[in-house]
Scaffold this active site. Structure first.
Site, PDB file in Angstrom:
ATOM      1  N   CYS A 115       0.875  -1.187   0.000  1.00  0.00           N
ATOM      2  CA  CYS A 115       0.000   0.000   0.000  1.00  0.00           C
ATOM      3  C   CYS A 115       0.905   1.228   0.000  1.00  0.00           C
ATOM      4  CB  CYS A 115      -0.929  -0.019   1.201  1.00  0.00           C
ATOM      5  SG  CYS A 115      -1.906  -1.531   1.337  1.00  0.00           S
ATOM      6  N   GLY A 119       4.148   7.382  -1.062  1.00  0.00           N
ATOM      7  CA  GLY A 119       5.530   7.088  -1.405  1.00  0.00           C
ATOM      8  C   GLY A 119       6.538   7.387  -0.318  1.00  0.00           C
ATOM      9  N   LYS A 121       7.344   5.751   2.516  1.00  0.00           N
ATOM     10  CA  LYS A 121       8.159   4.581   2.857  1.00  0.00           C
ATOM     11  C   LYS A 121       8.814   3.991   1.614  1.00  0.00           C
ATOM     12  CE  LYS A 121       5.021   3.624   6.699  1.00  0.00           C
ATOM     13  NZ  LYS A 121       4.085   4.732   6.334  1.00  0.00           N
ATOM     14  N   GLU A 139      -0.730   0.743  -5.687  1.00  0.00           N
ATOM     15  CA  GLU A 139      -1.703   1.747  -5.229  1.00  0.00           C
ATOM     16  C   GLU A 139      -2.883   1.743  -6.185  1.00  0.00           C
ATOM     17  OE1 GLU A 139      -4.043   4.289  -3.568  1.00  0.00           O
ATOM     18  OE2 GLU A 139      -2.188   3.678  -2.533  1.00  0.00           O
ATOM     19  N   ARG A 144      -3.798   9.238  -5.651  1.00  0.00           N
ATOM     20  CA  ARG A 144      -2.693   8.799  -4.801  1.00  0.00           C
ATOM     21  C   ARG A 144      -1.593   8.117  -5.627  1.00  0.00           C
ATOM     22  NH1 ARG A 144      -3.137   8.443   0.578  1.00  0.00           N
ATOM     23  NH2 ARG A 144      -2.116   6.407   0.703  1.00  0.00           N
ATOM     24  N   ASP A 166      -5.868  -2.426  -7.307  1.00  0.00           N
ATOM     25  CA  ASP A 166      -6.314  -2.851  -5.987  1.00  0.00           C
ATOM     26  C   ASP A 166      -5.410  -4.007  -5.569  1.00  0.00           C
ATOM     27  OD1 ASP A 166      -7.604  -4.120  -3.837  1.00  0.00           O
ATOM     28  OD2 ASP A 166      -9.600  -3.627  -4.589  1.00  0.00           O
ATOM     29  N   CYS A 236      -1.391   2.723  11.553  1.00  0.00           N
ATOM     30  CA  CYS A 236      -1.335   3.930  12.377  1.00  0.00           C
ATOM     31  C   CYS A 236      -2.611   4.041  13.210  1.00  0.00           C
ATOM     32  CB  CYS A 236      -1.112   5.185  11.532  1.00  0.00           C
ATOM     33  SG  CYS A 236      -2.383   5.518  10.292  1.00  0.00           S
TER      34      CYS A 236
END
Length: 311
Positions: A115, A119, A121, A139, A144, A166, A236
């Site tokens: 995912c 960008g 990471k 992505e 995005r 996906d 997160c």
């Protein structure tokens, strides 16, 4: 100011009875900004010469290499700097940098970023590999995806293949040395009381939907990890249903999966915690405390990180 949902607060106190009030304080605090140097383009001398000339104050974050912090009042000036426009720095939260450091990418490795957008990471991996290796980045959202490709080009990363798809529909027989699954989540760790959009969508239903997606992605991409390879799972969010429960259930179903300890130079900080031991009737002792929870703080947003090895 809109208040946090009562159910969320009740859950939060169950998850973190000892840290409940400090986390609420962190939600109310305007966190320090942070960035990393992009060593593909600079050693930092020209960046800090420019910052000095423009009275931009950035402080070295002593707990991690190549991390610098700044007061949010400096953000506009930093984003207007030549260093920013030339891709010599990358604004990224400290907690967001940690999964890649745990991944520990090496030159020549083949790495999958499931995912990837925007960008942060992905380009961090490329920088640590010194563009020597292969990164596949996925992505599905067009906006995005465009942002991902823009950041890759701006950062001078040349060893990345991007696919607009996906991730659940990505089919490949390729085996990777390492996989980063920074999974879509309910983003509880990013809550800011100064931004109602950061928690206005919160619901237990959303947590359930995200946990189903996370389970599917983790199981699917485990098949693309070579024997002896490592997969880093991160979110997160603070929700156990998206963190510990995902990993406990995964380990029960996959006898070839082993959870490994994580150790970074910031491991003794107050915001660095082992995974929680239980939630409700759910026991997480099988994780051996090897999962890592980063608490929301003045410097960090909330994060969960696990390191898995295929044996």
């Amino acid at each position: 100011m809109k208040s946090l949902p009562f159910t969320f607060l009740t859950r939060l106190e169950q998850i973190y009875p000892q840290n409940f009030h400090e986390i609420l304080q962190a939600f109310a605090t305007n966190r320090q900004g942070s960035f990393r140097l992009n060593f593909l383009k600079t050693n930092g001398d020209d960046v800090f010469a420019e910052f000095h000339a423009k009275n931009i104050i950035a402080k070295k974050f002593d707990l991690l290499d190549n991390v610098f912090t700044f007061d949010r009042s400096q953000e506009f000036a930093i984003k207007g700097s030549r260093a920013f426009y030339d891709g010599k720095i990358y604004l990224q939260s400290i907690a967001s940098m940690l999964p890649t450091l745990v991944l520990n990418p090496q030159k020549g490795e083949k790495i999958l970023d499931v995912c990837a957008a925007p960008g942060s990471k992905t380009t961090q991996i490329a920088m640590l590999q010194q563009n020597d290796g292969k990164i596949v980045a996925l992505e599905q959202n067009q906006i995005r995806f465009d942002k991902l490709n823009y950041n890759i080009q701006l950062q001078g990363a040349t060893n990345i293949e991007t696919y607009k798809i996906d991730a659940r529909k990505f089919e490949s027989a390729a085996l990777f040395d390492k996989i980063l699954l920074d999974a879509p989540c309910s983003a509880e760790g990013r809550i800011s009381l100064q931004n109602e959009k950061s928690f206005g969508f919160w619901s237990e239903e959303n947590i359930l939907k995200k946990s189903q997606l996370q389970t599917e992605l983790l199981q699917k991409f485990w098949a693309n990890l070579r024997s002896g390879g490592e997969l880093i799972y991160s979110t997160c969010t603070l929700a156990p249903e998206e963190n510990e429960m995902i990993i406990v259930n995964f380990l029960e179903k996959n006898v070839d999966a082993q959870i490994l300890p994580i150790s970074l130079s910031c491991k003794n900080e107050a915001w660095w915690k082992s995974n929680i031991a239980n939630f409700g009737n759910n026991d997480f002792s099988s994780l051996n405390g090897f999962g890592i929870r980063i608490l929301p703080s003045e410097y960090t947003e909330g994060f969960f990180i696990v390191r898995l090895k295929k044996i």
